[in-house]
Scaffold this motif. Structure first.
Motif, PDB file in Angstrom:
ATOM      1  N   SER A   1      22.587  44.311  37.560  1.00 44.84           N
ATOM      2  CA  SER A   1      21.230  43.533  36.834  1.00 44.84           C
ATOM      3  C   SER A   1      20.081  43.533  38.025  1.00 44.84           C
ATOM      4  O   SER A   1      19.074  43.731  37.846  1.00 44.84           O
ATOM      5  N   ILE A   2      20.776  42.894  39.118  1.00 46.09           N
ATOM      6  CA  ILE A   2      19.833  42.709  40.290  1.00 46.09           C
ATOM      7  C   ILE A   2      19.269  43.859  41.049  1.00 46.09           C
ATOM      8  O   ILE A   2      18.074  44.095  41.086  1.00 46.09           O
ATOM      9  N   PHE A   3      20.326  44.808  41.075  1.00 50.95           N
ATOM     10  CA  PHE A   3      19.714  46.143  41.576  1.00 50.95           C
ATOM     11  C   PHE A   3      18.766  46.773  40.666  1.00 50.95           C
ATOM     12  O   PHE A   3      17.831  47.342  41.234  1.00 50.95           O
ATOM     13  N   ILE A   4      18.871  46.724  39.437  1.00 53.35           N
ATOM     14  CA  ILE A   4      17.864  47.349  38.586  1.00 53.35           C
ATOM     15  C   ILE A   4      16.506  46.480  38.401  1.00 53.35           C
ATOM     16  O   ILE A   4      15.356  47.009  38.670  1.00 53.35           O
ATOM     17  N   ASN A   5      16.839  45.142  38.455  1.00 52.92           N
ATOM     18  CA  ASN A   5      15.445  44.441  38.233  1.00 52.92           C
ATOM     19  C   ASN A   5      14.537  44.218  39.401  1.00 52.92           C
ATOM     20  O   ASN A   5      13.429  44.215  39.516  1.00 52.92           O
ATOM     21  N   TYR A   6      15.319  44.106  40.632  1.00 51.41           N
ATOM     22  CA  TYR A   6      14.597  43.713  41.784  1.00 51.41           C
ATOM     23  C   TYR A   6      14.584  44.827  42.969  1.00 51.41           C
ATOM     24  O   TYR A   6      13.658  44.531  43.806  1.00 51.41           O
ATOM     25  N   LEU A   7      15.348  46.012  42.659  1.00 53.67           N
ATOM     26  CA  LEU A   7      15.383  46.975  43.521  1.00 53.67           C
ATOM     27  C   LEU A   7      14.959  48.310  43.070  1.00 53.67           C
ATOM     28  O   LEU A   7      15.262  49.310  43.653  1.00 53.67           O
ATOM     29  N   ASN A   8      14.430  48.271  41.943  1.00 53.59           N
ATOM     30  CA  ASN A   8      14.125  49.581  41.296  1.00 53.59           C
ATOM     31  C   ASN A   8      15.073  50.592  41.229  1.00 53.59           C
ATOM     32  O   ASN A   8      14.741  52.050  41.066  1.00 53.59           O
ATOM     33  N   TYR A   9      16.350  50.191  41.089  1.00 56.56           N
ATOM     34  CA  TYR A   9      17.279  51.258  40.650  1.00 56.56           C
ATOM     35  C   TYR A   9      17.227  51.840  39.482  1.00 56.56           C
ATOM     36  O   TYR A   9      16.850  50.984  38.320  1.00 56.56           O
ATOM     37  N   ASN A  10      17.315  52.947  39.149  1.00 53.31           N
ATOM     38  CA  ASN A  10      17.242  53.627  37.813  1.00 53.31           C
ATOM     39  C   ASN A  10      18.708  53.375  36.910  1.00 53.31           C
ATOM     40  O   ASN A  10      18.572  52.715  35.776  1.00 53.31           O
ATOM     41  N   TYR A  11      19.701  53.705  37.446  1.00 52.38           N
ATOM     42  CA  TYR A  11      20.925  53.633  36.626  1.00 52.38           C
ATOM     43  C   TYR A  11      22.155  53.198  37.447  1.00 52.38           C
ATOM     44  O   TYR A  11      22.277  53.563  38.532  1.00 52.38           O
ATOM     45  N   ILE A  12      22.671  52.238  36.842  1.00 47.30           N
ATOM     46  CA  ILE A  12      23.720  51.344  37.491  1.00 47.30           C
ATOM     47  C   ILE A  12      25.137  51.437  36.502  1.00 47.30           C
ATOM     48  O   ILE A  12      24.886  51.321  35.251  1.00 47.30           O
ATOM     49  N   VAL A  13      26.259  51.920  36.997  1.00 43.00           N
ATOM     50  CA  VAL A  13      27.386  51.836  36.103  1.00 43.00           C
ATOM     51  C   VAL A  13      28.233  50.451  36.622  1.00 43.00           C
ATOM     52  O   VAL A  13      28.542  50.573  37.767  1.00 43.00           O
ATOM     53  N   VAL A  14      28.556  49.849  35.908  1.00 47.15           N
ATOM     54  CA  VAL A  14      29.647  48.872  36.031  1.00 47.15           C
ATOM     55  C   VAL A  14      31.118  49.125  35.267  1.00 47.15           C
ATOM     56  O   VAL A  14      31.096  49.049  33.981  1.00 47.15           O
ATOM     57  N   ASN A  15      32.062  49.290  36.035  1.00 50.56           N
ATOM     58  CA  ASN A  15      33.192  49.656  35.426  1.00 50.56           C
ATOM     59  C   ASN A  15      34.357  48.421  35.704  1.00 50.56           C
ATOM     60  O   ASN A  15      34.383  47.753  36.756  1.00 50.56           O
ATOM     61  N   ALA A  16      35.282  48.066  34.783  1.00 51.30           N
ATOM     62  CA  ALA A  16      36.368  47.391  35.081  1.00 51.30           C
ATOM     63  C   ALA A  16      37.582  47.653  34.179  1.00 51.30           C
ATOM     64  O   ALA A  16      37.222  48.382  32.939  1.00 51.30           O
ATOM     65  N   SER A  17      38.899  47.556  34.624  1.00 50.14           N
ATOM     66  CA  SER A  17      39.835  48.075  33.714  1.00 50.14           C
ATOM     67  C   SER A  17      40.971  46.853  34.002  1.00 50.14           C
ATOM     68  O   SER A  17      41.230  46.332  34.988  1.00 50.14           O
ATOM     69  N   SER A  18      41.815  47.094  32.892  1.00 50.70           N
ATOM     70  CA  SER A  18      43.072  46.228  33.333  1.00 50.70           C
ATOM     71  C   SER A  18      44.228  47.276  32.427  1.00 50.70           C
ATOM     72  O   SER A  18      43.839  47.871  31.258  1.00 50.70           O
ATOM     73  N   HIS A  19      45.598  46.980  32.601  1.00 51.36           N
ATOM     74  CA  HIS A  19      46.682  47.863  31.944  1.00 51.36           C
ATOM     75  C   HIS A  19      47.914  46.952  31.860  1.00 51.36           C
ATOM     76  O   HIS A  19      48.191  46.314  33.017  1.00 51.36           O
ATOM     77  N   ASN A  20      48.119  46.672  30.786  1.00 53.14           N
ATOM     78  CA  ASN A  20      49.448  45.738  30.315  1.00 53.14           C
ATOM     79  C   ASN A  20      50.365  45.879  31.448  1.00 53.14           C
ATOM     80  O   ASN A  20      50.954  44.918  31.999  1.00 53.14           O
ATOM     81  N   ALA A  21      51.105  47.104  31.606  1.00 51.11           N
ATOM     82  CA  ALA A  21      52.265  47.342  32.256  1.00 51.11           C
ATOM     83  C   ALA A  21      52.183  47.020  33.875  1.00 51.11           C
ATOM     84  O   ALA A  21      52.915  46.633  34.538  1.00 51.11           O
ATOM     85  N   VAL A  22      50.903  47.543  34.316  1.00 47.65           N
ATOM     86  CA  VAL A  22      50.668  47.458  35.679  1.00 47.65           C
ATOM     87  C   VAL A  22      50.711  45.903  36.059  1.00 47.65           C
ATOM     88  O   VAL A  22      51.294  45.522  37.204  1.00 47.65           O
ATOM     89  N   CYS A  23      49.831  44.931  35.173  1.00 48.55           N
ATOM     90  CA  CYS A  23      49.820  43.631  35.582  1.00 48.55           C
ATOM     91  C   CYS A  23      51.138  42.908  35.341  1.00 48.55           C
ATOM     92  O   CYS A  23      51.557  42.006  35.946  1.00 48.55           O
ATOM     93  N   GLU A  24      51.808  43.474  34.318  1.00 51.92           N
ATOM     94  CA  GLU A  24      53.266  42.784  34.140  1.00 51.92           C
ATOM     95  C   GLU A  24      54.074  42.697  35.410  1.00 51.92           C
ATOM     96  O   GLU A  24      54.458  41.916  35.903  1.00 51.92           O
ATOM     97  N   LYS A  25      54.173  43.848  35.863  1.00 50.64           N
ATOM     98  CA  LYS A  25      54.986  44.106  36.923  1.00 50.64           C
ATOM     99  C   LYS A  25      54.395  43.491  38.433  1.00 50.64           C
ATOM    100  O   LYS A  25      55.022  43.197  39.199  1.00 50.64           O
ATOM    101  N   GLN A  26      53.167  43.550  38.475  1.00 45.45           N
ATOM    102  CA  GLN A  26      52.478  43.200  39.637  1.00 45.45           C
ATOM    103  C   GLN A  26      52.514  41.568  39.656  1.00 45.45           C
ATOM    104  O   GLN A  26      52.826  40.984  40.741  1.00 45.45           O
ATOM    105  N   PHE A  27      52.243  40.865  38.557  1.00 47.36           N
ATOM    106  CA  PHE A  27      51.916  39.472  38.370  1.00 47.36           C
ATOM    107  C   PHE A  27      53.285  38.605  38.123  1.00 47.36           C
ATOM    108  O   PHE A  27      53.299  37.487  38.046  1.00 47.36           O
ATOM    109  N   ARG A  28      53.791  39.380  37.114  1.00 48.17           N
ATOM    110  CA  ARG A  28      55.124  38.617  36.341  1.00 48.17           C
ATOM    111  C   ARG A  28      56.430  39.391  36.616  1.00 48.17           C
ATOM    112  O   ARG A  28      56.622  39.650  37.957  1.00 48.17           O
ATOM    113  N   PHE A  29      57.027  39.951  35.637  1.00 52.23           N
ATOM    114  CA  PHE A  29      58.017  40.817  35.652  1.00 52.23           C
ATOM    115  C   PHE A  29      57.880  41.961  34.932  1.00 52.23           C
ATOM    116  O   PHE A  29      57.387  41.980  33.869  1.00 52.23           O
ATOM    117  N   PRO A  30      58.483  43.279  35.348  1.00 52.64           N
ATOM    118  CA  PRO A  30      58.346  44.272  34.370  1.00 52.64           C
ATOM    119  C   PRO A  30      59.019  43.941  33.043  1.00 52.64           C
ATOM    120  O   PRO A  30      60.013  43.100  32.867  1.00 52.64           O
TER     121      PRO A  30
END
Lengths: 338, 338
Positions: free
Chosen positions: A119-148
């Motif tokens: 929002s800062i880039f669009i509102n204050y720097l005259n950017y036209n299009y910005i994409v914000v991506n995020a993801s999470s995956h149950n099995a990736v997180c289970e094995k990384q943070f807990r146990f498979p």
């Protein structure tokens, strides 16, 4: 401009489009019909869970660009993060696109950190299009943070289940918005790290509740508004137990949010029927709920102003093994229908 | 404002102060005298390397605030990242300060990503003080990305040695700059992910060289300037081998940088005398070299305009074990003496 101690006001930032790609459990949950695409299993035709998450990420991004009829090279910037070590899902996915890219990390608050920066880039720097991506995956997180899952470890009732979701949100300025119903990003608050000294990585919901309250209070103070300015306040993801603690802290501070508040982790699953213990979590959870079902409710006129309170638990297993507690953070942004 | 495809111009962003805290190897290197503080061993009086890195981070931040005579609550925002999984060094350190915080990750390009974002907040949102922190720790990185030193694995000549350094940079607007010699952040370029398909995690320097060239070219195009606009172009960290590849790519594209170019990883150590193979690396390396020795040279009037090209290798061990290659990125910002 900066408002108060830690907030920012926007006047020219619009939601152009979004795309939510989920796994089977999310598709079978109460909001299943609102998602753009779902995979039938956690492998998504790939040979590893990480590659499955990359595929989901690319699919979400592609559908988003497609819906908006915008090419990757027309996107001025992608801001993105995920829960993987060194946010590799975002970085590896972004190899395929001709777009400048900034990597961010704020655990499950990543999407809102991205929306604030975008929002800062669009509102204050005259950017036209910005994409914000995020993801999470149950099995990736289970094995990384807990146990498979294959370990079959017993889980306490207060643990959450990581949501499998890749989410892509396209922001634009006034010039590029053609929709009749205009949805804007207006008020943001950047949180600070607060450690409630919980050290059980299965109890992340409660560990983040004080940070969530702190950001809500800062937000209301900075903008000199009451909670009733909003039709809906959505946290993500505090779990059943963290939600209760958050409401109690609000009560103790004479902020009554009970009638206008919910948690995204409790909305994406049916806690009685789906085996998710105290709710969903993960950096894909809040954007998956908000930029599907909630936006639909806003377009239908049922709600007009929503405050997103995205909470993140900023630990990793190796630091917790050194007898550390879990610091939390919460970033906020409002979505308002004109 | 946005300039060209992926660049941004600033007019009101100043370097207020900085602080660099290093380990023994960096202290004994050719730039040792320029650092603010050094610890005599990698444990820094703590019981684990992660806690040692947190202590270094806090020390660097505290010295920075102290030098500038600014309190933590006067800082409008801290932007920070490190190489640890889930950037825990930044997040755990930030528990101690009453300051809004945004976590970022761009591997060894993290500091410049932070400087770009920080400059935006100061230039376009009227923020007064922003701190950009970054750190890396040799022993933490060795065990996380490679093998602990105790394994005694043989290393190839093209491997780099992770720099042990915590760096804290304080930016401010014109109102808060009192120094006679004014040093400004002026021109930034956000990079995109480029995968040169190298999959050897010991050869990170060469894997990032094409991304470094891409960002340099975009920077020159966007601002319509020649490389000779700069007195010095500094990459960080390409290694001896990556530097050679980068110069060759520049040559092949008729960009002659040989006389004005160096790599921070080759400056922080004496490669002939210190056992660092092809140079230093890590998210602390570029800011440690630049915001000590280079700023000193600028204040002495020896150089006036410097372009920082911070390169990052965006992998992790678990994705490389899945036969993946290593994507690179490079973000650029210029530092100019008025």
């Amino acid at each position: 401009m900066k408002v108060g101690k830690s907030s920012i006001q926007f006047d020219n930032v619009y939601l152009k489009d979004s795309s939510i790609v989920v796994g089977p459990k999310e598709k079978n949950g109460p909001l299943g019909q609102y998602f753009d695409f779902s995979f039938d299993d956690l492998y998504c035709y790939e040979k590893s869970f990480e590659k499955a998450e990359i595929r989901m990420y690319n699919t979400a991004f592609d559908i988003n660009l497609n819906k908006a009829k915008v090419l990757d090279k027309e996107i001025d910037l992608v801001i993105s993060g995920d829960l993987n070590n060194q946010i590799v899902i975002s970085s590896y996915s972004m190899r395929n696109y001709d777009t400048p890219y900034l990597g961010i990390f704020s655990a499950c608050a990543t999407s809102v950190e991205g929306l604030i920066l975008g929002s800062i880039f669009i509102n204050y720097l005259n950017y036209n299009y910005i994409v914000v991506n995020a993801s999470s995956h149950n099995a990736v997180c289970e094995k990384q943070f807990r146990f498979p899952n294959e370990y079959g470890g017993q889980k306490p009732q207060y643990i959450t289940s990581t949501v499998t979701a890749a989410t892509s949100i396209l922001l634009c300025n006034e010039e590029n918005i053609t929709e009749d119903i205009k949805i804007k990003f207006k008020k943001a608050t950047i949180g600070k790290v607060i450690d409630y000294t919980i050290s059980d990585p299965q109890d992340l919901g409660r560990s983040m509740a004080p940070a969530c309250f702190h950001t809500l209070k800062e937000h209301l103070n900075d903008f000199k508004i009451d909670v009733n300015y909003y039709d809906l306040i959505l946290s993500g993801d505090l779990s059943k137990f963290g939600k209760e603690l958050f409401v109690n802290i609000c009560d103790a501070n004479n902020i009554d949010i009970k009638n206008i508040y919910n948690d995204c982790g409790l909305m994406i699953y049916d806690l009685d029927k789906q085996d998710v213990h105290s709710g969903g979590s993960g950096s894909g959870c809040l954007p998956a709920v908000c930029f599907s079902y909630i936006i639909n409710e806003m377009k239908n006129g049922k709600i007009k102003r929503v405050l997103l309170l995205a909470t993140g638990a900023l630990h990793n297993p190796s630091i917790l093994n050194q007898k550390e507690s879990i610091p939390g953070i919460c970033h906020a942004i409002s979505i308002e229908r004109e």
